[in-house]
Design a protein around this motif. Structure first.
Motif, PDB file in Angstrom:
ATOM      1  N   ASN A  86     -19.740  -7.125   0.014  1.00 30.52           N
ATOM      2  CA  ASN A  86     -18.385  -6.606   0.158  1.00 30.52           C
ATOM      3  C   ASN A  86     -17.899  -6.243  -1.245  1.00 30.52           C
ATOM      4  O   ASN A  86     -17.564  -7.115  -2.047  1.00 30.52           O
ATOM      5  N   SER A  87     -17.848  -4.943  -1.549  1.00 30.66           N
ATOM      6  CA  SER A  87     -17.475  -4.514  -2.900  1.00 30.66           C
ATOM      7  C   SER A  87     -16.017  -4.809  -3.214  1.00 30.66           C
ATOM      8  O   SER A  87     -15.646  -4.946  -4.378  1.00 30.66           O
ATOM      9  N   ALA A  88     -15.163  -4.919  -2.198  1.00 29.34           N
ATOM     10  CA  ALA A  88     -13.749  -5.218  -2.433  1.00 29.34           C
ATOM     11  C   ALA A  88     -13.546  -6.644  -2.947  1.00 29.34           C
ATOM     12  O   ALA A  88     -12.664  -6.892  -3.775  1.00 29.34           O
ATOM     13  N   THR A  89     -14.364  -7.580  -2.465  1.00 34.38           N
ATOM     14  CA  THR A  89     -14.223  -8.977  -2.878  1.00 34.38           C
ATOM     15  C   THR A  89     -15.289  -9.408  -3.888  1.00 34.38           C
ATOM     16  O   THR A  89     -15.159 -10.451  -4.509  1.00 34.38           O
ATOM     17  N   GLY A  90     -16.355  -8.607  -3.995  1.00 37.87           N
ATOM     18  CA  GLY A  90     -17.456  -8.964  -4.880  1.00 37.87           C
ATOM     19  C   GLY A  90     -18.312 -10.084  -4.331  1.00 37.87           C
ATOM     20  O   GLY A  90     -19.046 -10.725  -5.075  1.00 37.87           O
ATOM     21  N   MET A  91     -18.208 -10.334  -3.015  1.00 34.37           N
ATOM     22  CA  MET A  91     -18.952 -11.432  -2.387  1.00 34.37           C
ATOM     23  C   MET A  91     -19.850 -10.907  -1.268  1.00 34.37           C
ATOM     24  O   MET A  91     -19.597  -9.833  -0.719  1.00 34.37           O
ATOM     25  N   MET A  92     -20.857 -11.687  -0.949  1.00 35.54           N
ATOM     26  CA  MET A  92     -21.678 -11.385   0.211  1.00 35.54           C
ATOM     27  C   MET A  92     -20.928 -11.820   1.461  1.00 35.54           C
ATOM     28  O   MET A  92     -20.217 -12.821   1.459  1.00 35.54           O
ATOM     29  N   GLN A  93     -21.046 -11.047   2.538  1.00 34.26           N
ATOM     30  CA  GLN A  93     -20.404 -11.324   3.827  1.00 34.26           C
ATOM     31  C   GLN A  93     -21.484 -11.512   4.883  1.00 34.26           C
ATOM     32  O   GLN A  93     -22.509 -10.829   4.856  1.00 34.26           O
ATOM     33  N   CYS A  94     -21.227 -12.407   5.817  1.00 35.67           N
ATOM     34  CA  CYS A  94     -22.134 -12.660   6.929  1.00 35.67           C
ATOM     35  C   CYS A  94     -21.475 -12.193   8.222  1.00 35.67           C
ATOM     36  O   CYS A  94     -20.250 -12.167   8.332  1.00 35.67           O
ATOM     37  N   GLY A  95     -22.285 -11.873   9.199  1.00 34.76           N
ATOM     38  CA  GLY A  95     -21.794 -11.528  10.522  1.00 34.76           C
ATOM     39  C   GLY A  95     -22.767 -12.026  11.576  1.00 34.76           C
ATOM     40  O   GLY A  95     -23.979 -12.025  11.348  1.00 34.76           O
ATOM     41  N   GLN A  96     -22.218 -12.474  12.703  1.00 26.53           N
ATOM     42  CA  GLN A  96     -23.051 -12.928  13.813  1.00 26.53           C
ATOM     43  C   GLN A  96     -22.353 -12.617  15.121  1.00 26.53           C
ATOM     44  O   GLN A  96     -21.210 -13.011  15.321  1.00 26.53           O
ATOM     45  N   ALA A  97     -23.038 -11.885  15.994  1.00 30.83           N
ATOM     46  CA  ALA A  97     -22.496 -11.602  17.322  1.00 30.83           C
ATOM     47  C   ALA A  97     -22.723 -12.805  18.217  1.00 30.83           C
ATOM     48  O   ALA A  97     -23.759 -13.474  18.133  1.00 30.83           O
ATOM     49  N   VAL A  98     -21.733 -13.085  19.064  1.00 30.02           N
ATOM     50  CA  VAL A  98     -21.835 -14.152  20.053  1.00 30.02           C
ATOM     51  C   VAL A  98     -21.309 -13.625  21.387  1.00 30.02           C
ATOM     52  O   VAL A  98     -20.449 -12.735  21.421  1.00 30.02           O
ATOM     53  N   VAL A  99     -21.843 -14.140  22.481  1.00 36.03           N
ATOM     54  CA  VAL A  99     -21.415 -13.745  23.820  1.00 36.03           C
ATOM     55  C   VAL A  99     -21.174 -14.980  24.666  1.00 36.03           C
ATOM     56  O   VAL A  99     -21.694 -16.064  24.372  1.00 36.03           O
ATOM     57  N   LYS A 100     -20.364 -14.793  25.723  1.00 36.99           N
ATOM     58  CA  LYS A 100     -20.075 -15.896  26.637  1.00 36.99           C
ATOM     59  C   LYS A 100     -19.760 -15.320  28.007  1.00 36.99           C
ATOM     60  O   LYS A 100     -18.995 -14.360  28.124  1.00 36.99           O
ATOM     61  N   ASP A 101     -20.350 -15.895  29.057  1.00 38.69           N
ATOM     62  CA  ASP A 101     -20.040 -15.508  30.438  1.00 38.69           C
ATOM     63  C   ASP A 101     -18.847 -16.331  30.909  1.00 38.69           C
ATOM     64  O   ASP A 101     -18.830 -17.555  30.758  1.00 38.69           O
ATOM     65  N   VAL A 102     -17.841 -15.637  31.456  1.00 38.13           N
ATOM     66  CA  VAL A 102     -16.643 -16.299  31.960  1.00 38.13           C
ATOM     67  C   VAL A 102     -16.389 -15.790  33.377  1.00 38.13           C
ATOM     68  O   VAL A 102     -16.271 -14.584  33.601  1.00 38.13           O
ATOM     69  N   ASP A 103     -16.314 -16.710  34.329  1.00 39.29           N
ATOM     70  CA  ASP A 103     -16.039 -16.343  35.723  1.00 39.29           C
ATOM     71  C   ASP A 103     -14.539 -16.289  35.973  1.00 39.29           C
ATOM     72  O   ASP A 103     -13.761 -17.031  35.363  1.00 39.29           O
ATOM     73  N   GLY A 104     -14.136 -15.412  36.878  1.00 34.94           N
ATOM     74  CA  GLY A 104     -12.750 -15.350  37.316  1.00 34.94           C
ATOM     75  C   GLY A 104     -11.792 -14.711  36.343  1.00 34.94           C
ATOM     76  O   GLY A 104     -10.581 -14.858  36.482  1.00 34.94           O
ATOM     77  N   VAL A 105     -12.304 -14.012  35.354  1.00 37.88           N
ATOM     78  CA  VAL A 105     -11.447 -13.335  34.380  1.00 37.88           C
ATOM     79  C   VAL A 105     -11.797 -11.857  34.390  1.00 37.88           C
ATOM     80  O   VAL A 105     -12.965 -11.495  34.322  1.00 37.88           O
ATOM     81  N   ASP A 106     -10.788 -11.010  34.501  1.00 35.76           N
ATOM     82  CA  ASP A 106     -10.984  -9.568  34.421  1.00 35.76           C
ATOM     83  C   ASP A 106     -10.674  -9.102  33.009  1.00 35.76           C
ATOM     84  O   ASP A 106      -9.779  -9.629  32.344  1.00 35.76           O
ATOM     85  N   TYR A 107     -11.388  -8.086  32.574  1.00 35.60           N
ATOM     86  CA  TYR A 107     -11.176  -7.570  31.226  1.00 35.60           C
ATOM     87  C   TYR A 107      -9.777  -6.977  31.090  1.00 35.60           C
ATOM     88  O   TYR A 107      -9.283  -6.283  31.963  1.00 35.60           O
ATOM     89  N   ASP A 108      -9.161  -7.269  29.959  1.00 39.21           N
ATOM     90  CA  ASP A 108      -7.870  -6.702  29.596  1.00 39.21           C
ATOM     91  C   ASP A 108      -7.896  -6.534  28.075  1.00 39.21           C
ATOM     92  O   ASP A 108      -8.288  -7.471  27.361  1.00 39.21           O
ATOM     93  N   PRO A 109      -7.489  -5.385  27.539  1.00 33.88           N
ATOM     94  CA  PRO A 109      -7.527  -5.190  26.090  1.00 33.88           C
ATOM     95  C   PRO A 109      -6.699  -6.214  25.303  1.00 33.88           C
ATOM     96  O   PRO A 109      -6.950  -6.439  24.135  1.00 33.88           O
ATOM     97  N   GLY A 110      -5.734  -6.852  25.967  1.00 32.57           N
ATOM     98  CA  GLY A 110      -4.922  -7.855  25.308  1.00 32.57           C
ATOM     99  C   GLY A 110      -5.527  -9.246  25.331  1.00 32.57           C
ATOM    100  O   GLY A 110      -4.935 -10.195  24.828  1.00 32.57           O
ATOM    101  N   LEU A 111      -6.702  -9.384  25.920  1.00 32.96           N
ATOM    102  CA  LEU A 111      -7.370 -10.681  26.045  1.00 32.96           C
ATOM    103  C   LEU A 111      -7.665 -11.250  24.656  1.00 32.96           C
ATOM    104  O   LEU A 111      -8.238 -10.573  23.805  1.00 32.96           O
ATOM    105  N   LYS A 112      -7.251 -12.472  24.399  1.00 29.54           N
ATOM    106  CA  LYS A 112      -7.518 -13.124  23.125  1.00 29.54           C
ATOM    107  C   LYS A 112      -8.845 -13.877  23.256  1.00 29.54           C
ATOM    108  O   LYS A 112      -8.919 -14.960  23.823  1.00 29.54           O
TER     109      LYS A 112
END
Length: 68
Positions: A38-64
Motif C-alpha cells: 500500500n503506497s499510501a501507508t508504506g505498509m504491506m496489506q493482506c486480504g482474505q475472502a471468506v464465505v458463509k451459508d445463512v438460511d432464511g435470509v434474503d439478500y439486501d444491499p443494506g445487509l450488514k
C-alpha cells in the motif's frame, strides 16, 4: 444464501485476529490470501475472502455482513 466478505488489513497480528474472529463465527476461507504493498501507508496489506451459508435470509444491499 451465501454471504461473501473480503477481509483486509495491515500485515500484522490484527489481520490474523480479524480472520480468526470470522472463522470462529462460522465463516470459511475462500480462495488464497492476497498480499500487496500500500503506497499510501508504506505498509504491506493482506486480504482474505471468506464465505458463509445463512438460511432464511434474503439478500439486501443494506445487509450488514459483519453481523453474521
Amino acid at each position: 444464501m451465501k454471504l461473501y466478505r473480503l477481509l483486509t488489513g495491515p500485515d500484522d497480528a490484527s489481520f490474523c485476529h480479524k480472520v480468526t474472529a470470522a472463522i470462529s463465527k462460522g465463516w470459511h476461507i475462500y480462495g488464497s490470501p492476497t498480499y500487496a504493498f500500500n503506497s499510501a501507508t508504506g505498509m504491506m496489506q493482506c486480504g482474505q475472502a471468506v464465505v458463509k451459508d445463512v438460511d432464511g435470509v434474503d439478500y439486501d444491499p443494506g445487509l450488514k455482513l459483519s453481523d453474521y
